[in-house]
Motif scaffolding. Sequence first.
Motif, PDB file in Angstrom:
ATOM      1  N   HIS A  96       0.766  -1.183   0.030  1.00 29.78           N
ATOM      2  CA  HIS A  96       0.032   0.032   0.057  1.00 29.78           C
ATOM      3  C   HIS A  96       1.041   1.276  -0.013  1.00 29.78           C
ATOM      4  N   PRO A  97       0.605   2.388  -0.742  1.00 30.90           N
ATOM      5  CA  PRO A  97       1.413   3.454  -1.064  1.00 30.90           C
ATOM      6  C   PRO A  97       1.583   4.174   0.696  1.00 30.90           C
ATOM      7  N   GLU A  98       0.830   3.850   1.668  1.00 31.19           N
ATOM      8  CA  GLU A  98       0.814   4.432   2.959  1.00 31.19           C
ATOM      9  C   GLU A  98       1.681   3.620   3.817  1.00 31.19           C
ATOM     10  N   GLY A  99       2.242   2.638   3.314  1.00 29.73           N
ATOM     11  CA  GLY A  99       2.921   1.599   4.046  1.00 29.73           C
ATOM     12  C   GLY A  99       2.001   0.296   4.148  1.00 29.73           C
ATOM     13  N   GLY A 100       2.743  -0.830   4.404  1.00 28.68           N
ATOM     14  CA  GLY A 100       1.814  -2.069   4.736  1.00 28.68           C
ATOM     15  C   GLY A 100       1.472  -2.769   3.332  1.00 28.68           C
ATOM     16  N   TYR A 101       0.311  -3.743   3.660  1.00 29.60           N
ATOM     17  CA  TYR A 101      -0.146  -4.593   2.417  1.00 29.60           C
ATOM     18  C   TYR A 101      -1.589  -4.215   2.326  1.00 29.60           C
ATOM     19  N   TYR A 102      -2.174  -4.569   1.475  1.00 32.83           N
ATOM     20  CA  TYR A 102      -3.608  -4.557   1.464  1.00 32.83           C
ATOM     21  C   TYR A 102      -4.311  -5.467   0.378  1.00 32.83           C
ATOM     22  N   LYS A 103      -5.666  -5.573   0.512  1.00 34.21           N
ATOM     23  CA  LYS A 103      -6.397  -6.310  -0.564  1.00 34.21           C
ATOM     24  C   LYS A 103      -7.851  -5.724  -0.605  1.00 34.21           C
ATOM     25  N   GLU A 104      -8.258  -5.401  -1.636  1.00 34.90           N
ATOM     26  CA  GLU A 104      -9.640  -5.116  -1.614  1.00 34.90           C
ATOM     27  C   GLU A 104     -10.521  -6.259  -1.586  1.00 34.90           C
ATOM     28  N   THR A 105     -11.343  -6.333  -0.560  1.00 38.86           N
ATOM     29  CA  THR A 105     -12.312  -7.499  -0.758  1.00 38.86           C
ATOM     30  C   THR A 105     -13.682  -7.325  -0.974  1.00 38.86           C
ATOM     31  N   TYR A 106     -13.982  -6.136  -1.181  1.00 42.18           N
ATOM     32  CA  TYR A 106     -15.396  -5.715  -1.468  1.00 42.18           C
ATOM     33  C   TYR A 106     -15.511  -4.556  -1.970  1.00 42.18           C
ATOM     34  N   ARG A 107     -16.341  -4.395  -3.173  1.00 41.62           N
ATOM     35  CA  ARG A 107     -16.556  -3.005  -3.639  1.00 41.62           C
ATOM     36  C   ARG A 107     -18.061  -3.056  -4.163  1.00 41.62           C
ATOM     37  N   SER A 108     -18.844  -2.359  -3.588  1.00 38.27           N
ATOM     38  CA  SER A 108     -20.329  -2.615  -3.876  1.00 38.27           C
ATOM     39  C   SER A 108     -20.601  -2.164  -5.454  1.00 38.27           C
ATOM     40  N   GLU A 109     -21.341  -3.023  -5.908  1.00 38.09           N
ATOM     41  CA  GLU A 109     -21.702  -2.520  -7.356  1.00 38.09           C
ATOM     42  C   GLU A 109     -22.618  -1.164  -7.674  1.00 38.09           C
ATOM     43  N   GLY A 110     -23.406  -0.850  -6.621  1.00 43.42           N
ATOM     44  CA  GLY A 110     -24.145   0.453  -6.549  1.00 43.42           C
ATOM     45  C   GLY A 110     -23.163   1.449  -6.575  1.00 43.42           C
ATOM     46  N   VAL A 111     -23.746   2.428  -7.246  1.00 42.09           N
ATOM     47  CA  VAL A 111     -22.784   3.928  -7.375  1.00 42.09           C
ATOM     48  C   VAL A 111     -23.553   5.056  -6.954  1.00 42.09           C
ATOM     49  N   VAL A 112     -23.014   5.881  -6.115  1.00 44.66           N
ATOM     50  CA  VAL A 112     -23.928   7.068  -5.634  1.00 44.66           C
ATOM     51  C   VAL A 112     -23.309   8.348  -6.640  1.00 44.66           C
ATOM     52  N   ASN A 113     -24.151   9.048  -7.416  1.00 41.30           N
ATOM     53  CA  ASN A 113     -23.721  10.000  -8.249  1.00 41.30           C
ATOM     54  C   ASN A 113     -23.148  11.123  -7.399  1.00 41.30           C
ATOM     55  N   LYS A 114     -22.213  11.709  -8.064  1.00 40.47           N
ATOM     56  CA  LYS A 114     -21.497  12.878  -7.386  1.00 40.47           C
ATOM     57  C   LYS A 114     -22.332  13.882  -6.967  1.00 40.47           C
ATOM     58  N   SER A 115     -23.520  13.946  -7.580  1.00 45.95           N
ATOM     59  CA  SER A 115     -24.406  15.316  -7.105  1.00 45.95           C
ATOM     60  C   SER A 115     -25.047  14.817  -5.861  1.00 45.95           C
ATOM     61  N   ALA A 116     -25.023  13.438  -5.529  1.00 43.74           N
ATOM     62  CA  ALA A 116     -25.792  13.252  -4.245  1.00 43.74           C
ATOM     63  C   ALA A 116     -24.662  13.273  -3.174  1.00 43.74           C
ATOM     64  N   LEU A 117     -23.440  13.314  -3.371  1.00 40.99           N
ATOM     65  CA  LEU A 117     -22.669  12.998  -2.432  1.00 40.99           C
ATOM     66  C   LEU A 117     -22.334  14.368  -1.670  1.00 40.99           C
ATOM     67  N   VAL A 118     -22.215  14.340  -0.267  1.00 43.09           N
ATOM     68  CA  VAL A 118     -21.858  15.354   0.282  1.00 43.09           C
ATOM     69  C   VAL A 118     -20.404  15.359   0.831  1.00 43.09           C
TER      70      VAL A 118
END
Length: 168
Positions: free
Chosen positions: A17-39
């Motif tokens: 990982h660029p911040e140090g250590g190791y990582y593995k993404e285990t979940y990424r939801s298929e659903g997407v929030v539109n930028k306009s709905a994000l605070v």
Amino acid sequence: MNSKINEIVKALRMDPHPEGGYYKETYRSEGVVNKSALVGNFSGDRNYCTAIYFLLTSENFSAFHRIKQDEIWHYYQGSSLYVHVIDQKGEYHRYAVGMHLDQGELPQLVVPAGCWFASSVKEIDDYSLVGCTVSPGFDFEDFELADRKALINQYPKHEDVITKFTRS
Ligand code: GUN
């Protein structure tokens, strides 16, 4: 210890990982929030939620960085993990994610959006295996690694901890 760490990194197919250590993404939801709905000034659409495994070793640290969403940490195995947080008021806190409940450790920790945070392994010659969940989902666009000098200028009273957990 190194062979145990290598075993876990390999079994969970983790990458550096660029911040140090190791990582593995285990979940990424298929659903997407539109930028306009994000605070919170996101640069584009984001998945609802993502989760990773994160492994840190004692000789390394995860450098101070911040993201735009709350991050939930979950303890899995190995040493307890210190999470160093400079909150929005400029106060420093050191939390321990782990299972020594009698010592005030907790298996989950929430780092609020926008706080600068770093992490380190509590024990010597050990590792911590934890999980990190964020919603909206993680995107490196929302990830900002701290500049040591700039962070010290902003929080001079935390110079020691900032120096310890940033790379020059
Ligand atoms: N995916 C890649 N890097 C990270 C990270 O630092 N945190 C979270 N939650 N997900 C990630």
